[in-house]
Design a protein around this motif. Structure first.
Motif, mmCIF file in Angstrom:
data_model
loop_
_atom_site.group_PDB
_atom_site.id
_atom_site.type_symbol
_atom_site.label_atom_id
_atom_site.label_comp_id
_atom_site.label_asym_id
_atom_site.label_seq_id
_atom_site.Cartn_x
_atom_site.Cartn_y
_atom_site.Cartn_z
ATOM 1 N N PRO A 1 0.817 -1.212 0.000
ATOM 2 C CA PRO A 1 0.000 0.000 0.000
ATOM 3 C C PRO A 1 0.850 1.261 0.000
ATOM 4 O O PRO A 1 1.939 1.295 0.574
ATOM 5 C CB PRO A 1 -0.787 -0.117 1.306
ATOM 6 N N GLU A 2 0.335 2.275 -0.658
ATOM 7 C CA GLU A 2 0.966 3.594 -0.584
ATOM 8 C C GLU A 2 0.592 4.198 0.766
ATOM 9 O O GLU A 2 -0.323 3.706 1.446
ATOM 10 C CB GLU A 2 0.464 4.453 -1.738
ATOM 11 N N PRO A 3 1.307 5.245 1.201
ATOM 12 C CA PRO A 3 0.938 5.865 2.483
ATOM 13 C C PRO A 3 -0.544 6.223 2.503
ATOM 14 O O PRO A 3 -1.056 6.841 1.577
ATOM 15 C CB PRO A 3 1.821 7.121 2.533
ATOM 16 N N GLY A 4 -1.247 5.757 3.533
ATOM 17 C CA GLY A 4 -2.672 5.986 3.655
ATOM 18 C C GLY A 4 -3.529 4.872 3.079
ATOM 19 O O GLY A 4 -4.733 4.842 3.277
ATOM 20 N N GLY A 5 -2.918 3.944 2.356
ATOM 21 C CA GLY A 5 -3.643 2.804 1.810
ATOM 22 C C GLY A 5 -3.438 1.581 2.694
ATOM 23 O O GLY A 5 -2.747 1.635 3.714
ATOM 24 N N SER A 6 -4.048 0.479 2.292
ATOM 25 C CA SER A 6 -3.900 -0.745 3.072
ATOM 26 C C SER A 6 -3.979 -1.960 2.158
ATOM 27 O O SER A 6 -4.447 -1.869 1.024
ATOM 28 C CB SER A 6 -5.002 -0.843 4.131
ATOM 29 N N CYS A 7 -3.520 -3.088 2.668
ATOM 30 C CA CYS A 7 -3.745 -4.360 1.991
ATOM 31 C C CYS A 7 -3.800 -5.455 3.049
ATOM 32 O O CYS A 7 -3.259 -5.295 4.158
ATOM 33 C CB CYS A 7 -2.689 -4.664 0.933
ATOM 34 N N ALA A 8 -4.485 -6.517 2.710
ATOM 35 C CA ALA A 8 -4.557 -7.685 3.584
ATOM 36 C C ALA A 8 -4.022 -8.872 2.799
ATOM 37 O O ALA A 8 -4.359 -9.057 1.618
ATOM 38 C CB ALA A 8 -5.991 -7.938 4.037
ATOM 39 N N LEU A 9 -3.168 -9.655 3.452
ATOM 40 C CA LEU A 9 -2.571 -10.838 2.839
ATOM 41 C C LEU A 9 -2.817 -12.046 3.736
ATOM 42 O O LEU A 9 -2.662 -11.951 4.959
ATOM 43 C CB LEU A 9 -1.054 -10.660 2.678
ATOM 44 N N LEU A 10 -3.161 -13.164 3.130
ATOM 45 C CA LEU A 10 -3.301 -14.428 3.841
ATOM 46 C C LEU A 10 -2.121 -15.292 3.412
ATOM 47 O O LEU A 10 -1.984 -15.606 2.223
ATOM 48 C CB LEU A 10 -4.630 -15.095 3.481
ATOM 49 N N VAL A 11 -1.257 -15.650 4.370
ATOM 50 C CA VAL A 11 0.001 -16.324 4.045
ATOM 51 C C VAL A 11 0.106 -17.639 4.815
ATOM 52 O O VAL A 11 -0.170 -17.685 6.010
ATOM 53 C CB VAL A 11 1.208 -15.422 4.385
ATOM 54 N N THR A 12 0.523 -18.680 4.109
ATOM 55 C CA THR A 12 0.816 -19.965 4.738
ATOM 56 C C THR A 12 2.305 -20.236 4.615
ATOM 57 O O THR A 12 2.858 -20.191 3.506
ATOM 58 C CB THR A 12 0.018 -21.112 4.080
ATOM 59 N N PHE A 13 2.946 -20.487 5.749
ATOM 60 C CA PHE A 13 4.367 -20.813 5.803
ATOM 61 C C PHE A 13 4.503 -22.304 6.087
ATOM 62 O O PHE A 13 4.042 -22.778 7.129
ATOM 63 C CB PHE A 13 5.063 -20.033 6.928
ATOM 64 N N PRO A 14 5.150 -23.071 5.203
ATOM 65 C CA PRO A 14 5.321 -24.494 5.486
ATOM 66 C C PRO A 14 6.327 -24.684 6.620
ATOM 67 O O PRO A 14 7.149 -23.804 6.892
ATOM 68 C CB PRO A 14 5.877 -25.050 4.168
ATOM 69 N N ALA A 15 6.259 -25.842 7.266
ATOM 70 C CA ALA A 15 7.254 -26.173 8.294
ATOM 71 C C ALA A 15 8.617 -26.254 7.627
ATOM 72 O O ALA A 15 8.740 -26.767 6.514
ATOM 73 C CB ALA A 15 6.895 -27.494 8.961
ATOM 74 N N GLN A 16 9.653 -25.718 8.285
ATOM 75 C CA GLN A 16 10.997 -25.746 7.705
ATOM 76 C C GLN A 16 11.441 -27.167 7.411
ATOM 77 O O GLN A 16 12.131 -27.401 6.429
ATOM 78 C CB GLN A 16 12.007 -25.071 8.627
ATOM 79 N N SER A 17 11.050 -28.119 8.233
ATOM 80 C CA SER A 17 11.471 -29.507 8.014
ATOM 81 C C SER A 17 10.975 -30.016 6.665
ATOM 82 O O SER A 17 11.669 -30.770 5.988
ATOM 83 C CB SER A 17 10.970 -30.404 9.141
ATOM 84 N N SER A 18 9.794 -29.584 6.224
ATOM 85 C CA SER A 18 9.269 -30.038 4.937
ATOM 86 C C SER A 18 9.957 -29.325 3.779
ATOM 87 O O SER A 18 10.136 -29.894 2.711
ATOM 88 C CB SER A 18 7.765 -29.837 4.856
#
Length: 179
Positions: A66-83
């Motif tokens: 986002p630019e200053p004053g804007g916004s964004c939403a992110l949905l993130v999945t992080f795998p286990a490091q072992s995998s």
């Protein structure tokens, strides 16, 4: 894990209405980073408004940051490091895919996963556990339900757990002052 995105708005009389409903694009795993996914939920620009003829944002192509004053939403999945350690990962292909799927943000990542943005970020751990690593080596262990607020800091995410970690991030664009 599939997610549904529901967007509401107003009709010409100011009554609430369903604008759209459907699968959230981008939740599928990255090809070159197995188990990792990052979906842009929504983005607003400066001057977003609500009500009749309100412009609450969009998901049009362009930088996810986002630019200053804007916004964004992110949905993130992080795998286990072992995998991910077991998988052969082509670093250059993974970096290119990150830049293609998260334009503006992907370019900020260093080879070791560290990055920073000109934003104030709110992160909520929805599932699993994850470690926030700050640039001087400090680690913070976060579990389901924990919330982190970041003010443009250089950091990396490390999933040292046995299961994937799923986080929701809301970034609000800010102006960086000083060094």
């Amino acid at each position: 894990m599939p997610s549904t995105r529901v967007v509401t708005g107003h009709d010409a009389l100011g009554r609430a209405l369903l604008v759209s409903e459907g699968a959230l694009p981008g939740t599928e795993s990255f090809q070159h980073s197995p188990g990792f996914s990052a979906a842009l939920v929504w983005r607003t620009r400066v001057g977003a408004s609500v009500g009749v003829d309100g412009r609450i944002g969009d998901c049009a192509p362009g930088s996810v940051l986002p630019e200053p004053g804007g916004s964004c939403a992110l949905l993130v999945t992080f795998p286990a490091q072992s995998s991910t350690l077991a998988a052969e990962v082509d670093g250059a292909a993974a970096a290119n895919e990150l830049c293609e799927r998260l334009p503006g943000l992907g370019e900020r990542f260093e080879a070791d996963g560290f990055h920073s943005t000109d934003s104030i970020d709110y992160g909520v751990v929805l599932d699993g556990e994850i470690w926030l690593e700050l640039d001087h080596g400090q680690l913070v262990h976060l579990r389901q339900g924990d919330i982190v607020v970041q003010g443009g800091t250089r950091h990396a995410w490390r999933n040292r757990g046995a299961q994937p970690a799923r986080l929701l991030f809301v970034l609000t664009g800010a102006v960086r002052n000083g060094a």
